[in-house]
Scaffold this motif. Structure first.
Motif: not given
Length: 419
Positions: A190-197, A209-219, A221-224, A231-234
């Protein structure tokens, strides 16, 4: 087959745009495409391919493109009597439109053809309308067939199929089952999936042009919020609206155009479509077939590709598609991402647009938004997210589902100007 070149692309800002109609989005993408091509008008366009999935929910189930372009024809901005072919293929719709325009020119039938994808999937206070659009991407005539298939695959994956479970559509649950199967059989985490996210949210933070213009850390993404484990929302693409377009010409037509246009023209090395089937979980997906055909037609291999946009409806999809497209060994896509190869500055940057999870996913526009991003990159016009000079780029776009396959898949190979 003749050489085909992309001379203009466009992409609107993606996001929740309830104030903008289908016609308004089509106008924006069309006029931006002409400006990018350095043209004052579209008078030389001989045919157009219009991609859309959702207008039927408004009662416009036919002549969608003609309806959206009627004001443009009336104002003299789009030529009269030009045929427009309506295309619908789930999330691969825009790539199908591109493929049609490419065939127009490659076959010698046209000198200039256009592809455009327009979509609205966000309807404030009316989630049922959104759901109706997405439900069209799976068999509604014999649903018991896929219910049976997913029940069996859920057993293999160690994750029971819950068609109404989680916080997303049935598609998020099927992606989650595929991810669980991959984790069980290949050790993907799951961490590898979070790294991609996290990587794609970083890329998207640099895309205006992106809908989401903010960064999301790996942690983070995992905690979302969980959509459907793992799969989490992120890690999942959002609902949104937008449009994108591309203008294609023959080599002969390009030769007679202004030098400024010729110097930015991107050659289409190949465009391939494939169809899905109910496959075994261990069997390669249809994108592998599409990629192999595209490489063969272009005289290229995966090793020749410098830059990639893949259809990451979920961040697991990026991991899987890296394997299917030949960039990572089967079962090693997660490690490939975790090692940083797909980041900006890595040896194979993937989804510098932010991908679907950050850029957004207006269904009928997505494939052409990939072409737009790759065009920016190949022309060295991508600003702060610009990759090192790339000669060959690949776009992979899937649509609908048949079992663990997409119903349709597109792979397009593009070559930089002067390469």
């Amino acid at each position: 087959m003749r050489d085909v070149y992309v001379i203009g692309t466009s992409c609107t800002a993606f996001g929740k745009r309830p104030q903008d109609s289908f016609k308004a989005l089509a106008r924006e993408a069309y006029l931006d495409m002409l400006r990018d091509a350095g043209l004052d008008s579209g008078s030389d366009i001989e045919q157009a391919w219009f991609g859309n999935c959702g207008m039927g929910t408004f009662g416009q189930r036919n002549i969608r493109g003609q309806v959206c372009f009627t004001p443009l024809v009336r104002e003299g901005l789009f030529p009269e009597r030009v045929p427009m072919i309506n295309v619908e293929g789930g999330c691969a719709t825009a790539s199908m439109a591109f493929h049609g325009a490419w065939k127009d020119v490659a076959s010698g039938d046209m000198e200039m053809s256009m592809a455009i994808g327009v979509e609205k999937t966000f309807f404030a206070g009316d989630g049922g309308r959104t759901l109706e659009i997405f439900e069209g991407g799976i068999d509604q005539l014999d649903p018991e067939e896929w219910h049976s298939y997913y029940a069996e695959m859920g057993h293999e994956a160690g994750k029971p199929f819950e068609p109404n479970g989680g916080g997303g559509t049935v598609f998020m649950n099927t992606y989650a089952m595929q991810a669980a199967w991959h984790m069980k059989h290949h050790g993907t985490t799951q961490e590898q999936i979070a790294i991609a996210a996290s990587k794609n949210h970083w890329h998207g933070s640099m895309n205006p042009k992106a809908q989401y213009r903010f960064e999301v850390s790996v942690d983070e993404a995992l905690a979302d919020r969980e959509v459907s484990w793992p799969l989490t929302r992120a890690m999942c693409a959002p609902i949104g609206d937008g449009a994108a377009a591309a203008l294609l010409v023959s080599g002969d037509r390009l030769a007679g155009m202004d030098r400024a246009v010729r110097e930015r023209a991107i050659k289409v090395r190949g465009s391939v479509l494939t169809g899905g089937k109910y496959r075994a979980a261990s069997e390669p997906g249809l994108s592998r077939v599409a990629a192999q055909k595209a490489y063969a037609k272009a005289g290229l291999s995966a090793a020749d590709v410098d830059l990639v946009e893949v259809h990451d409806a979920t961040s697991f999809c990026e991991i899987f598609q890296l394997e299917m497209l030949g960039f990572a060994e089967d079962g090693k896509g997660g490690a490939f991402v975790a090692e940083g190869h797909t980041r900006l500055g890595g040896r194979l940057p993937v989804n510098l647009s932010g991908g679907l999870v950050s850029k957004g996913h207006p269904v009928g526009a997505t494939g052409l938004s990939m072409i737009h991003e790759l065009a920016l990159q190949l022309r060295s016009e991508a600003g702060e997210r610009q990759a090192q000079k790339a000669d060959i780029a690949l776009a992979e776009n899937g649509g609908g589902v048949i079992g663990f396959d997409e119903a349709a898949c597109s792979v397009i190979l593009l070559e930089a100007p002067g390469a």
